[in-house]
Design a protein around this motif. Structure first.
Motif, mmCIF file in Angstrom:
data_model
loop_
_atom_site.group_PDB
_atom_site.id
_atom_site.type_symbol
_atom_site.label_atom_id
_atom_site.label_comp_id
_atom_site.label_asym_id
_atom_site.label_seq_id
_atom_site.Cartn_x
_atom_site.Cartn_y
_atom_site.Cartn_z
ATOM 1 N N UNK A 131 11.915 -12.490 14.035
ATOM 2 C CA UNK A 131 12.431 -12.883 12.719
ATOM 3 C C UNK A 131 11.745 -12.136 11.585
ATOM 4 N N UNK A 132 10.478 -11.811 11.781
ATOM 5 C CA UNK A 132 9.684 -11.133 10.752
ATOM 6 C C UNK A 132 9.109 -9.828 11.300
ATOM 7 N N UNK A 133 9.949 -8.881 11.709
ATOM 8 C CA UNK A 133 9.454 -7.655 12.350
ATOM 9 C C UNK A 133 8.624 -6.773 11.423
ATOM 10 N N UNK A 134 8.807 -6.926 10.113
ATOM 11 C CA UNK A 134 8.086 -6.061 9.170
ATOM 12 C C UNK A 134 6.573 -6.289 9.180
ATOM 13 N N UNK A 135 6.124 -7.424 9.728
ATOM 14 C CA UNK A 135 4.687 -7.718 9.729
ATOM 15 C C UNK A 135 3.979 -7.264 11.008
ATOM 16 N N UNK A 136 4.718 -7.078 12.090
ATOM 17 C CA UNK A 136 4.107 -6.613 13.329
ATOM 18 C C UNK A 136 3.318 -7.659 14.087
ATOM 19 N N UNK A 137 3.749 -8.923 14.007
ATOM 20 C CA UNK A 137 3.000 -10.004 14.666
ATOM 21 C C UNK A 137 2.832 -9.795 16.170
ATOM 22 N N UNK A 138 3.821 -9.206 16.821
ATOM 23 C CA UNK A 138 3.737 -9.012 18.267
ATOM 24 C C UNK A 138 2.611 -8.057 18.640
ATOM 25 N N UNK A 139 2.243 -7.195 17.720
ATOM 26 C CA UNK A 139 1.200 -6.200 17.991
ATOM 27 C C UNK A 139 -0.190 -6.718 17.642
ATOM 28 N N UNK A 173 -6.157 -9.764 10.895
ATOM 29 C CA UNK A 173 -6.154 -8.972 9.671
ATOM 30 C C UNK A 173 -6.412 -7.501 9.908
ATOM 31 N N UNK A 174 -5.578 -6.873 10.704
ATOM 32 C CA UNK A 174 -5.701 -5.444 10.948
ATOM 33 C C UNK A 174 -5.250 -4.658 9.714
ATOM 34 N N UNK A 175 -5.552 -3.368 9.714
ATOM 35 C CA UNK A 175 -5.136 -2.524 8.595
ATOM 36 C C UNK A 175 -3.617 -2.543 8.447
ATOM 37 N N UNK A 176 -2.905 -2.515 9.580
ATOM 38 C CA UNK A 176 -1.444 -2.528 9.530
ATOM 39 C C UNK A 176 -0.917 -3.844 8.973
ATOM 40 N N UNK A 177 -1.539 -4.951 9.355
ATOM 41 C CA UNK A 177 -1.106 -6.253 8.852
ATOM 42 C C UNK A 177 -1.366 -6.375 7.355
ATOM 43 N N UNK A 178 -2.534 -5.953 6.918
ATOM 44 C CA UNK A 178 -2.862 -6.021 5.494
ATOM 45 C C UNK A 178 -1.930 -5.135 4.673
ATOM 46 N N UNK A 179 -1.580 -3.971 5.222
ATOM 47 C CA UNK A 179 -0.640 -3.086 4.520
ATOM 48 C C UNK A 179 0.732 -3.740 4.416
ATOM 49 N N UNK A 180 1.153 -4.417 5.501
ATOM 50 C CA UNK A 180 2.441 -5.111 5.478
ATOM 51 C C UNK A 180 2.435 -6.252 4.465
ATOM 52 N N UNK A 238 0.711 -6.348 1.692
ATOM 53 C CA UNK A 238 0.806 -5.777 0.344
ATOM 54 C C UNK A 238 2.216 -5.278 0.048
ATOM 55 N N UNK A 239 2.903 -4.792 1.069
ATOM 56 C CA UNK A 239 4.243 -4.242 0.877
ATOM 57 C C UNK A 239 5.309 -5.330 0.797
ATOM 58 N N UNK A 240 5.226 -6.302 1.704
ATOM 59 C CA UNK A 240 6.302 -7.290 1.830
ATOM 60 C C UNK A 240 5.943 -8.661 1.273
ATOM 61 N N UNK A 241 4.696 -8.861 0.891
ATOM 62 C CA UNK A 241 4.288 -10.168 0.405
ATOM 63 C C UNK A 241 3.997 -11.135 1.540
#
Length: 213
Positions: free
Chosen positions: A163-171, A176-183, A185-188
């Motif tokens: 449902x929320x693929x933009x955050x990368x929860x499955x990964x 609080x990985x760099x990718x999660x924090x970037x998501x 900031x980008x998507x709120x």
């Protein structure tokens, strides 16, 4: 004076065993920025031992999945319980974790005489309980509980990723990985994020500042 909400516990020496059933308890998901904290309680069956039980963090995801099925099939009884994001934000993560642990013990089909909990904090329970630092690597029932909790939470992360693929929860599983924090900031912030956790609160504060401007 003891707190009414949790007890600071001494580590058990494991050299004394109360008569009756013994349950192991552990949790998964204290550190992530999103999702519930999950706790599990397991009473193993002496006549149906499970090979390969270990701290869930030391096992591969595939091995955890296989052991999850074996634990559910062979344990005398087991229970998985949650504390929600709302409860985490309202109570704080420690109290929410203890709440999930208490719910897991209460969900057992059989009442244990002794509960062994991984870590150094105990939920308030009606039976004797002991904290075991490093218990997920030392006590088989706690190892089993750690596997159930970890697999259940990882499955939850994969489900909401759809449902929320933009955050990368499955990964990143909500950490609080760099990718999660970037998501973030980008998507709120989404409905599953823990608003009381600093990185999420900072994004919300920034959003409010931008809105006010």
């Amino acid at each position: 004076m003891r707190s009414r909400r949790f007890l600071r516990a001494e580590q058990t020496s494991l050299d004394w065993h109360a008569p009756g059933l013994v349950a192991g308890v552990d949790e998964a998901g204290r550190g992530p920025l999103a999702g519930p904290v999950v706790a599990a309680a397991v009473i193993l069956h002496e006549r149906h031992p499970i090979k390969g039980l270990a701290d869930s963090k030391r096992l591969t995801a595939l091995r955890r999945e296989k052991l999850f099925d074996q634990i559910c099939d062979k344990a005398l009884c087991c229970s998985i319980a949650l504390a929600s994001v709302e409860e985490i934000d309202r109570l704080n993560i420690l109290q929410a974790t203890l709440l999930a642990m208490r719910r897991a013990v209460e969900g057992l089909r059989l009442a244990p005489a002794l509960v062994l909990v991984d870590g150094n904090r105990l939920p308030v329970l009606p039976m004797r309980a002991e904290a075991v630092v490093g218990g997920d690597a030392r006590v088989a029932a706690i190892s089993a509980a750690s596997i159930l909790a970890k697999v259940h939470r990882d499955r939850w992360c994969r489900e909401i990723d759809a449902t929320w693929p933009q955050y990368g929860f499955a990964t990143h599983k909500g950490y609080g990985t760099a990718a999660h924090l970037a998501a973030l900031r980008t998507h709120g912030v989404c409905e599953h994020h823990r608003r009381s956790f600093a990185p999420v609160a900072e994004v919300l504060a920034g959003t409010r500042t931008e809105s006010a401007a």
